[in-house]
Design a protein around this motif. Structure first.
Motif, PDB file in Angstrom:
ATOM      1  N   UNK A  44       0.783  -1.230   0.000  1.00  0.00           N
ATOM      2  CA  UNK A  44       0.000   0.000   0.000  1.00  0.00           C
ATOM      3  C   UNK A  44       0.811   1.275   0.000  1.00  0.00           C
ATOM      4  N   UNK A  45       2.058   1.202  -0.453  1.00  0.00           N
ATOM      5  CA  UNK A  45       2.885   2.397  -0.573  1.00  0.00           C
ATOM      6  C   UNK A  45       2.995   2.771  -2.047  1.00  0.00           C
ATOM      7  N   UNK A  46       3.486   3.960  -2.329  1.00  0.00           N
ATOM      8  CA  UNK A  46       3.581   4.438  -3.702  1.00  0.00           C
ATOM      9  C   UNK A  46       4.988   4.224  -4.251  1.00  0.00           C
ATOM     10  N   UNK A  47       5.072   3.561  -5.386  1.00  0.00           N
ATOM     11  CA  UNK A  47       6.346   3.494  -6.096  1.00  0.00           C
ATOM     12  C   UNK A  47       6.463   4.799  -6.868  1.00  0.00           C
ATOM     13  N   UNK A  48       7.468   5.611  -6.543  1.00  0.00           N
ATOM     14  CA  UNK A  48       7.605   6.943  -7.123  1.00  0.00           C
ATOM     15  C   UNK A  48       8.602   6.984  -8.273  1.00  0.00           C
ATOM     16  N   UNK A  49       9.047   5.820  -8.741  1.00  0.00           N
ATOM     17  CA  UNK A  49       9.929   5.768  -9.901  1.00  0.00           C
ATOM     18  C   UNK A  49      11.377   5.555  -9.530  1.00  0.00           C
ATOM     19  N   UNK A  50      12.228   5.770 -10.521  1.00  0.00           N
ATOM     20  CA  UNK A  50      13.657   5.591 -10.300  1.00  0.00           C
ATOM     21  C   UNK A  50      14.292   6.929  -9.962  1.00  0.00           C
ATOM     22  N   UNK A  51      15.345   6.855  -9.175  1.00  0.00           N
ATOM     23  CA  UNK A  51      16.118   8.043  -8.844  1.00  0.00           C
ATOM     24  C   UNK A  51      17.439   8.004  -9.597  1.00  0.00           C
ATOM     25  N   UNK A  52      18.340   8.845  -9.191  1.00  0.00           N
ATOM     26  CA  UNK A  52      19.655   8.874  -9.813  1.00  0.00           C
ATOM     27  C   UNK A  52      20.480   7.696  -9.321  1.00  0.00           C
ATOM     28  N   UNK A  53      21.345   7.203 -10.203  1.00  0.00           N
ATOM     29  CA  UNK A  53      22.271   6.148  -9.794  1.00  0.00           C
ATOM     30  C   UNK A  53      23.208   6.697  -8.719  1.00  0.00           C
ATOM     31  N   UNK A  54      23.545   5.852  -7.770  1.00  0.00           N
ATOM     32  CA  UNK A  54      24.464   6.220  -6.695  1.00  0.00           C
ATOM     33  C   UNK A  54      25.598   5.218  -6.712  1.00  0.00           C
ATOM     34  N   UNK A  55      26.779   5.681  -7.041  1.00  0.00           N
ATOM     35  CA  UNK A  55      27.931   4.789  -7.108  1.00  0.00           C
ATOM     36  C   UNK A  55      27.754   3.676  -8.129  1.00  0.00           C
ATOM     37  N   UNK A  56      27.011   3.950  -9.188  1.00  0.00           N
ATOM     38  CA  UNK A  56      26.778   2.959 -10.220  1.00  0.00           C
ATOM     39  C   UNK A  56      25.594   2.050  -9.960  1.00  0.00           C
ATOM     40  N   UNK A  57      24.948   2.184  -8.801  1.00  0.00           N
ATOM     41  CA  UNK A  57      23.786   1.350  -8.472  1.00  0.00           C
ATOM     42  C   UNK A  57      22.504   2.142  -8.721  1.00  0.00           C
ATOM     43  N   UNK A  58      21.523   1.538  -9.374  1.00  0.00           N
ATOM     44  CA  UNK A  58      20.244   2.214  -9.569  1.00  0.00           C
ATOM     45  C   UNK A  58      19.547   2.470  -8.239  1.00  0.00           C
ATOM     46  N   UNK A  59      18.717   3.492  -8.213  1.00  0.00           N
ATOM     47  CA  UNK A  59      17.929   3.759  -7.015  1.00  0.00           C
ATOM     48  C   UNK A  59      16.454   3.788  -7.380  1.00  0.00           C
ATOM     49  N   UNK A  60      15.644   3.424  -6.410  1.00  0.00           N
ATOM     50  CA  UNK A  60      14.196   3.326  -6.573  1.00  0.00           C
ATOM     51  C   UNK A  60      13.551   4.113  -5.441  1.00  0.00           C
ATOM     52  N   UNK A  61      12.532   4.902  -5.768  1.00  0.00           N
ATOM     53  CA  UNK A  61      11.919   5.808  -4.802  1.00  0.00           C
ATOM     54  C   UNK A  61      10.568   5.274  -4.348  1.00  0.00           C
ATOM     55  N   UNK A  62      10.375   5.231  -3.033  1.00  0.00           N
ATOM     56  CA  UNK A  62       9.143   4.715  -2.443  1.00  0.00           C
ATOM     57  C   UNK A  62       8.590   5.765  -1.479  1.00  0.00           C
ATOM     58  N   UNK A  63       7.349   6.188  -1.709  1.00  0.00           N
ATOM     59  CA  UNK A  63       6.687   7.156  -0.834  1.00  0.00           C
ATOM     60  C   UNK A  63       5.815   6.406   0.156  1.00  0.00           C
ATOM     61  N   UNK A  64       6.023   6.697   1.434  1.00  0.00           N
ATOM     62  CA  UNK A  64       5.228   6.057   2.480  1.00  0.00           C
ATOM     63  C   UNK A  64       3.806   6.588   2.450  1.00  0.00           C
ATOM     64  N   UNK A  65       2.825   5.708   2.433  1.00  0.00           N
ATOM     65  CA  UNK A  65       1.417   6.096   2.340  1.00  0.00           C
ATOM     66  C   UNK A  65       0.639   5.897   3.625  1.00  0.00           C
ATOM     67  N   UNK A  66       1.140   5.140   4.567  1.00  0.00           N
ATOM     68  CA  UNK A  66       0.407   4.929   5.833  1.00  0.00           C
ATOM     69  C   UNK A  66       1.369   4.605   6.939  1.00  0.00           C
TER      70      UNK A  66
END
Length: 66
Positions: A44-66
């Protein structure tokens, strides 16, 4: 981190941020691209997409919904 460790860590840390704030998940495992959005749908949280790579690793953004 390789999956499932990023998902386990996300589950542990999501409660550390206020509702509406974003958690950034770093994962070098390609499975995270589908695992993180799936976890968000199941929990029940929001996947907010991808962020910038950090040290060559992809990042994924999650918004807390509850």
């Amino acid at each position: 981190m390789r999956c499932p460790l990023p998902i386990i860590e996300l589950a542990r840390r999501i409660g550390d941020v206020a509702v509406g704030e974003v958690v950034t998940v770093l994962a070098d495992d390609p499975a995270a691209a589908s695992d993180v959005p799936a976890w968000c749908r199941m929990r029940g949280h929001e996947y907010a997409g991808t962020g910038e790579d950090v040290g060559g690793a992809p990042s994924y953004l999650v918004r807390r919904r509850h």
